[in-house]
Write a protein that holds these residues in place. Structure first.
Motif: not given
Length: 59
Positions: A43-59
């Motif tokens: 779960g921690d890896q998934v959360d980190q990955g989602k946060e990273f990708l969301d930052g690349k896509i844009g918020e």
């Protein structure tokens, strides 16, 4: 119509509908996270990955 014209139109469309783009990207990241967790990724890896990708896509 050249590539720059198409790029400009796409950028304009994304700017006009940024709330929908954000909503759909979040939904996609959530589904991807659920899939990864189903395959045994922590779960921690998934959360980190989602946060990273969301930052690349844009918020």
């Amino acid at each position: 119509m050249g590539f720059d014209d198409l790029k400009g139109k796409a950028t304009d469309a994304l700017g006009e509908h940024s709330d929908k783009v954000e909503e759909h990207s979040d939904q996609g990241l959530d589904k991807t996270g659920e899939f990864a967790e189903g395959k045994g990724v922590g779960g921690d890896q998934v959360d980190q990955g989602k946060e990273f990708l969301d930052g690349k896509i844009g918020e």
